[in-house]
Design an enzyme around this catalytic site. Structure first.
Site, PDB file in Angstrom:
ATOM      1  N   TYR A   1       0.841  -1.218   0.000  1.00  0.00           N
ATOM      2  CA  TYR A   1       0.000   0.000   0.000  1.00  0.00           C
ATOM      3  C   TYR A   1       0.869   1.259   0.000  1.00  0.00           C
ATOM      4  O   TYR A   1       0.689   2.149   0.826  1.00  0.00           O
ATOM      5  CB  TYR A   1      -0.929   0.053   1.218  1.00  0.00           C
ATOM      6  CG  TYR A   1      -1.513  -1.246   1.706  1.00  0.00           C
ATOM      7  CD1 TYR A   1      -2.697  -1.753   1.159  1.00  0.00           C
ATOM      8  CD2 TYR A   1      -0.914  -1.961   2.744  1.00  0.00           C
ATOM      9  CE1 TYR A   1      -3.250  -2.948   1.636  1.00  0.00           C
ATOM     10  CE2 TYR A   1      -1.459  -3.145   3.225  1.00  0.00           C
ATOM     11  CZ  TYR A   1      -2.630  -3.638   2.664  1.00  0.00           C
ATOM     12  OH  TYR A   1      -3.168  -4.802   3.148  1.00  0.00           O
TER      13      TYR A   1
ATOM     14  N   GLU B   1       1.600  -1.140  -4.990  1.00  0.00           N
ATOM     15  CA  GLU B   1       0.456  -0.228  -4.995  1.00  0.00           C
ATOM     16  C   GLU B   1      -0.399  -0.585  -6.207  1.00  0.00           C
ATOM     17  O   GLU B   1       0.137  -0.849  -7.286  1.00  0.00           O
ATOM     18  CB  GLU B   1       0.924   1.232  -5.080  1.00  0.00           C
ATOM     19  CG  GLU B   1      -0.163   2.254  -5.311  1.00  0.00           C
ATOM     20  CD  GLU B   1      -1.241   2.243  -4.238  1.00  0.00           C
ATOM     21  OE1 GLU B   1      -2.432   2.184  -4.606  1.00  0.00           O
ATOM     22  OE2 GLU B   1      -0.887   2.275  -3.037  1.00  0.00           O
TER      23      GLU B   1
ATOM     24  N   GLU C   1      -4.706   8.364  13.910  1.00  0.00           N
ATOM     25  CA  GLU C   1      -3.635   7.737  13.135  1.00  0.00           C
ATOM     26  C   GLU C   1      -2.599   7.224  14.127  1.00  0.00           C
ATOM     27  O   GLU C   1      -2.249   7.928  15.085  1.00  0.00           O
ATOM     28  CB  GLU C   1      -2.992   8.755  12.191  1.00  0.00           C
ATOM     29  CG  GLU C   1      -2.168   8.155  11.089  1.00  0.00           C
ATOM     30  CD  GLU C   1      -2.929   8.006   9.780  1.00  0.00           C
ATOM     31  OE1 GLU C   1      -2.339   7.467   8.832  1.00  0.00           O
ATOM     32  OE2 GLU C   1      -4.093   8.425   9.711  1.00  0.00           O
TER      33      GLU C   1
ATOM     34  N   CYS D   1      -4.775   3.924  10.071  1.00  0.00           N
ATOM     35  CA  CYS D   1      -5.726   5.037  10.125  1.00  0.00           C
ATOM     36  C   CYS D   1      -7.013   4.619  10.827  1.00  0.00           C
ATOM     37  O   CYS D   1      -7.985   5.387  10.853  1.00  0.00           O
ATOM     38  CB  CYS D   1      -6.028   5.568   8.720  1.00  0.00           C
ATOM     39  SG  CYS D   1      -6.760   4.353   7.610  1.00  0.00           S
TER      40      CYS D   1
END
EC number: 2.1.1.-
Length: 362
Positions: A210, A231, A352, A318
């Protein structure tokens, strides 16, 4: 205690409660500026009684005069956005082409003040609009994009270039309109510095899942022999490739694969021509560490099995709920060595966080 200090303490207390029962170190806390921290901002353009102004709406309410909140200023947004807001609305109000059926606006700024403005319309954009927007762009020294249904008109460029300082080096990032970037640049720099400290002395090669536009990839590359980053978004991969070249970094390769696809490739279940075309042979790497920054849903079960094989795991999250769920699995094989709270989104419930895990010695 200030409102900001209190909300940050509430988040820290929330994390302590959520991760109770796990063997956890003390949380490192990285605060945000309490204003002018967002590099991005979006507003509706509200037309009422011949006047035009920026607007937001009460959360969970339908957009209407009853729920509308007028925003002549927006303290959460960068100082550059706040300076531009009155200038842009005043200039557009003087032009029928710019004003007519102007529906919304998006600002994307940088720490240096570079600005990209996307003006969104409920009408077809023709030559008249383009000429007026060109004059606006030159007058305000910004880059303008016009959007309408089925249209995207880029007058100058569709990106800004952000510069983030990590340690004693500047890293330059192309941030493309409409693609994901970290909204709080000041806290983003703190996240990058924390990740690099967590990676200190780990050596070997790094696998990153990611990777987005290479936000973490670039500074982390200084801590490892080689980096393989994955990605799935074509836009993000393109930006990452530009960022790697612009920063003169030679030890990173990008594979356009999802985390799930990479897991299949790594475990030998599937072969991908995208790896071969990129000159990437997984057997060439000696991975010591995996870095993950997954979406809110966290890491899927099969990828989590892959992650658990690595000696060192740096996990940026997150969503603390899915981080906790993933750690319930990873805690069987790893210990949490470091944990950090990054206040990327002040005055919201969003949290976060980051953890460094190391494999248990049996």
């Amino acid at each position: 205690m200030s409102d900001y200090t209190q909300q940050l303490q509430d988040k820290k207390d929330c994390l302590k409660t959520l991760f109770a029962g796990l063997d956890f170190p003390e949380w490192e806390v990285y605060e945000s500026p309490d204003k002018h921290y967002r590099m991005r901002a979006e507003f509706r353009i509200w037309h009422e009684g011949g006047e035009m102004f920026y607007a937001m709406f009460e959360k969970g309410q339908k957009a209407s005069s009853a729920s509308m909140i007028r925003c002549d200023r927006f303290e959460a947004a960068s100082e550059a956005v706040n300076r531009l807001m009155p200038e842009l609305i005043a200039a557009a109000a003087q032009s029928p082409e710019l004003k007519n059926r102007w529906y919304a606006v998006e600002f994307l700024s940088t720490l240096s003040g570079e600005m990209l403005v996307t003006m969104i319309y409920h009408k077809k954009l023709g030559d008249g609009w383009q000429q007026a927007a060109q004059e606006l762009q030159e007058r305000l020294d910004i880059a303008v994009i016009g959007r309408s249904r089925g249209q995207k008109i880029v007058l100058k460029q569709d990106y800004v270039t952000e510069t983030l300082r990590v340690g004693d080096r500047d890293f330059h990032y192309r941030q493309i309109e409409g693609s994901f970037t970290q909204p709080n640049a000041a806290v983003c720099q703190k996240m990058l510095e924390w990740a690099c400290r967590a990676a200190e002395g780990l050596g070997g090669d790094l696998l990153e899942l990611y990777c987005g536009n290479g936000n973490f990839t670039l500074p982390l590359s200084e801590k490892f022999e080689r980096v393989l980053a994955t990605e799935i978004s074509k836009t993000s991969v393109s930006a990452a490739q530009w960022n790697i070249e612009a920063n003169g970094i030679g030890n990173i390769k990008i594979a356009r694969l999802s985390a799930e696809e990479f897991t299949e490739a790594y475990t030998g279940k599937r072969e991908f021509t995208r790896l071969k075309e990129g000159g990437i042979a997984l057997t060439d790497y000696a991975f010591s560490t995996i870095f993950v920054d997954p979406p809110r849903a966290g890491i899927d079960e099969e990828t989590l099995k892959l992650v658990s094989q690595f000696d060192n795991i740096i996990y940026i999250s997150c969503n603390p709920e899915t981080l906790r769920a993933n750690l319930d699995t990873l805690a069987e094989t790893h210990t949490v060595e470091r944990a950090a709270l990054f206040d990327q989104f002040p005055f919201t419930h969003h949290i976060e966080s980051g953890v460094l895990l190391k494999k248990k010695i049996l």
